[in-house]
Design an enzyme around this catalytic site. Structure first.
Site, PDB file in Angstrom:
ATOM      1  N   GLN A 286       0.801  -1.229   0.000  1.00  0.00           N
ATOM      2  CA  GLN A 286       0.000   0.000   0.000  1.00  0.00           C
ATOM      3  C   GLN A 286       0.834   1.280   0.000  1.00  0.00           C
ATOM      4  O   GLN A 286       0.355   2.326  -0.409  1.00  0.00           O
ATOM      5  CB  GLN A 286      -0.955  -0.012   1.198  1.00  0.00           C
ATOM      6  CG  GLN A 286      -2.017  -1.096   1.069  1.00  0.00           C
ATOM      7  CD  GLN A 286      -2.926  -1.182   2.276  1.00  0.00           C
ATOM      8  OE1 GLN A 286      -2.589  -1.840   3.258  1.00  0.00           O
ATOM      9  NE2 GLN A 286      -4.062  -0.522   2.247  1.00  0.00           N
TER      10      GLN A 286
ATOM     11  N   HIS B 276       0.740  -9.336   4.319  1.00  0.00           N
ATOM     12  CA  HIS B 276      -0.438  -8.461   4.358  1.00  0.00           C
ATOM     13  C   HIS B 276      -1.084  -8.471   2.957  1.00  0.00           C
ATOM     14  O   HIS B 276      -0.819  -7.591   2.129  1.00  0.00           O
ATOM     15  CB  HIS B 276      -0.004  -7.046   4.774  1.00  0.00           C
ATOM     16  CG  HIS B 276      -1.120  -6.135   5.176  1.00  0.00           C
ATOM     17  ND1 HIS B 276      -1.191  -5.516   6.413  1.00  0.00           N
ATOM     18  CD2 HIS B 276      -2.217  -5.708   4.513  1.00  0.00           C
ATOM     19  CE1 HIS B 276      -2.275  -4.754   6.484  1.00  0.00           C
ATOM     20  NE2 HIS B 276      -2.916  -4.848   5.337  1.00  0.00           N
TER      21      HIS B 276
ATOM     22  N   ASN C 197      -2.176 -10.883   8.196  1.00  0.00           N
ATOM     23  CA  ASN C 197      -3.152  -9.828   8.434  1.00  0.00           C
ATOM     24  C   ASN C 197      -4.530 -10.256   7.946  1.00  0.00           C
ATOM     25  O   ASN C 197      -4.674 -10.668   6.789  1.00  0.00           O
ATOM     26  CB  ASN C 197      -2.720  -8.568   7.662  1.00  0.00           C
ATOM     27  CG  ASN C 197      -3.668  -7.408   7.872  1.00  0.00           C
ATOM     28  OD1 ASN C 197      -3.716  -6.840   8.954  1.00  0.00           O
ATOM     29  ND2 ASN C 197      -4.437  -7.058   6.848  1.00  0.00           N
ATOM     30  N   GLU C 198      -5.515 -10.171   8.796  1.00  0.00           N
ATOM     31  CA  GLU C 198      -6.930 -10.337   8.425  1.00  0.00           C
ATOM     32  C   GLU C 198      -7.202 -11.492   7.462  1.00  0.00           C
ATOM     33  O   GLU C 198      -7.700 -11.290   6.342  1.00  0.00           O
ATOM     34  CB  GLU C 198      -7.438  -9.036   7.790  1.00  0.00           C
ATOM     35  CG  GLU C 198      -7.370  -7.846   8.698  1.00  0.00           C
ATOM     36  CD  GLU C 198      -8.110  -6.631   8.125  1.00  0.00           C
ATOM     37  OE1 GLU C 198      -8.503  -6.665   6.954  1.00  0.00           O
ATOM     38  OE2 GLU C 198      -8.292  -5.662   8.869  1.00  0.00           O
TER      39      GLU C 198
HETATM   40  C1  FCB Z   1      -7.841  -3.208   6.660  1.00  0.00           C
HETATM   41  C2  FCB Z   1      -6.564  -3.588   5.951  1.00  0.00           C
HETATM   42  C3  FCB Z   1      -5.701  -2.400   5.601  1.00  0.00           C
HETATM   43  C4  FCB Z   1      -6.512  -1.217   5.129  1.00  0.00           C
HETATM   44  C5  FCB Z   1      -7.654  -0.921   6.071  1.00  0.00           C
HETATM   45  C6  FCB Z   1      -8.504   0.244   5.689  1.00  0.00           C
HETATM   46  O1  FCB Z   1      -8.804  -4.192   6.486  1.00  0.00           O
HETATM   47  O2  FCB Z   1      -5.805  -4.463   6.737  1.00  0.00           O
HETATM   48  O3  FCB Z   1      -4.745  -2.827   4.665  1.00  0.00           O
HETATM   49  O4  FCB Z   1      -6.924  -1.419   3.841  1.00  0.00           O
HETATM   50  O5  FCB Z   1      -8.467  -2.046   6.189  1.00  0.00           O
END
Ligand code: FCB
Length: 412
Positions: free
Chosen positions: A17, A108, A152-153
């Site tokens: 990003q 990520h 991440n997520e």
């Molecule tokens: C999260 C992501 C991050 C960014 C935010 C707004 O879900 O981890 O990369 O995009 O949202």
């Protein structure tokens, strides 16, 4: 309000990003195919990280979360790039020199192209390949760090790639794709997947993500037993009015969104990172103002999100929470409310160790491109000039105000 003296205050970014110049990953390929916006040089953070960390330091931060780009470290399967490792070593050292503790995430969202070509996390080999990458990075950089996050997520990654289909690998095909396929005499493109089939694939991806985290944890512990390993989970804070039916809905939703994944990895987490953006109260018809993302702004809902993760009895750090707010009219309020929610959860006994605002600077917001502005620092994408937003100074003031001084009293 008081936060402990060793509390981590800072902001977060993610490699793809902000860094710029990453071309050998699945998102770059999707951009070349016109399926998502191009990322290009992004904020050129890859070359400007030192100046960016100077700003973070100036803003009173003592920690910073960022991610390592897998495609840089392992550009070809099984071949690791030592120059890329040295780059990230320099990044880590630049943070430490400025008194910022690094919170490193190994992955990520973006995948090396070779890994995506093998089927990415659909492939049975994925957990093992991910664990090998994790182990390599920790062998090289583990000495520099106190902790590391594997991923991440994971549920957002799987959901947007395989259920919604608007992120690579775009697996849930839309009706329009079916029509095109049928109209072309079933020749024009590969056969779109039906939803039930896509759901099965989604479940497989989630299973492999669980295995990938767990195998990476074991691989990391072999080389660095003392390193604290975490996962970063996006928690939608489901809540309800006192109505039993609404409470039941919140219970199911929380189970589906958070616990069904977390309970399979919690044994292999020394800490948990919380990404918080959404609070949903079933049975509540109240209207809330919306951010530039169209998301309801309920920052105090972090209180509930922290309680959901408290179930696992591990230290928690807030690894992301923030707001897209182009004119900076809500951000300061948003941060202040978050801190109040965090403080309330801590008063209840939830072990919260840090707060990383998303994001240090404006950046590439995935399928939405550069339009959404989450940054404490504004980026002019033509000149790459950085400009600190007023809310960033307010965050600094709050950090100073809420930090406990050496003598145990609030610093100011
Ligand atoms: C999260 C992501 C991050 C960014 C935010 C707004 O879900 O981890 O990369 O995009 O949202």
């Amino acid at each position: 309000m008081k936060f402990p003296k060793d509390f981590y205050w800072g902001a977060a970014t993610a490699s793809y990003q902000v860094e710029g110049g990453i071309e050998n990953c699945d998102w770059a390929k999707a951009a070349r195919e016109g399926r998502v916006p191009a990322c290009g040089r992004a904020c050129d953070h890859y070359h400007r990280y030192e100046a960016d960390f100077d700003l973070a330091q100036q803003l009173g931060h003592n920690a910073h979360r960022f991610s390592i780009e897998w495609a840089r470290i392992e550009p070809v399967e099984g071949q690791f790039d030592t120059a890329a490792i040295e780059h990230y070593r320099a990044v880590i050292r630049a943070l430490k020199e400025r008194g910022l503790t690094p919170f490193v995430t190994l992955w990520h969202f973006t995948l090396p192209q070779w890994f995506a070509d093998k089927g990415g996390f659909e492939s049975k080999q994925a957990p093992e390949l991910f664990a090998r990458y994790a182990r390599y990075v920790v062998e090289q950089l583990g000495d520099e760090l106190a902790g590391i996050t594997t991923m991440n997520e994971p549920i957002v990654f799987a959901g947007l790639g395989w259920l919604k289909g608007n992120w690579p690998p775009f697996k849930m095909q839309k009706l329009a794709d079916w029509q095109e396929y049928t109209n072309s005499g079933k020749r024009s493109q590969s056969r779109p997947q039906q939803s039930w089939w896509a759901y099965g694939t989604y479940r497989r991806v989630v299973r492999h993500l669980v295995m990938a985290h767990n195998q990476a944890y074991d691989a990391i512990k072999l080389v660095a037993p003392d390193l604290s390993v975490s996962i970063v989970k996006h928690v939608v804070a489901y809540d309800a009015t006192s109505n039993p039916w609404q409470r039941c809905k919140a219970w199911f939703a929380t189970n589906f969104q958070t616990h069904s994944f977390m309970r399979k990895v919690a044994d292999r987490c020394d800490e948990i990172g919380l990404n918080f953006y959404h609070y949903v109260k079933f049975g509540d018809r109240g209207e809330h103002p919306k951010s530039d993302m169209g998301w309801e702004m309920i920052p105090g809902g972090i209180y509930r999100a922290l309680h959901i993760l408290h179930h696992y009895q591990k230290p928690i750090f807030v690894s992301e929470c923030g707001v897209a707010d182009d004119d900076d009219s809500h951000r300061a309020w948003y941060i202040e409310e978050q801190l109040t929610g965090m403080q309330q959860a801590m008063a209840d006994g939830v072990d919260v160790r840090g707060h990383m605002y998303w994001s240090l600077m404006d950046n590439y917001e995935w399928a939405l491109g550069f339009e959404k502005k989450f940054g404490l620092i504004e980026i002019n994408y033509d000149t790459l000039e950085r400009k600190i937003r007023p809310s960033a100074w307010r965050y600094k003031e709050l950090i100073e105000q809420y930090s406990v001084a050496d003598n145990g009293s609030a610093a100011s």
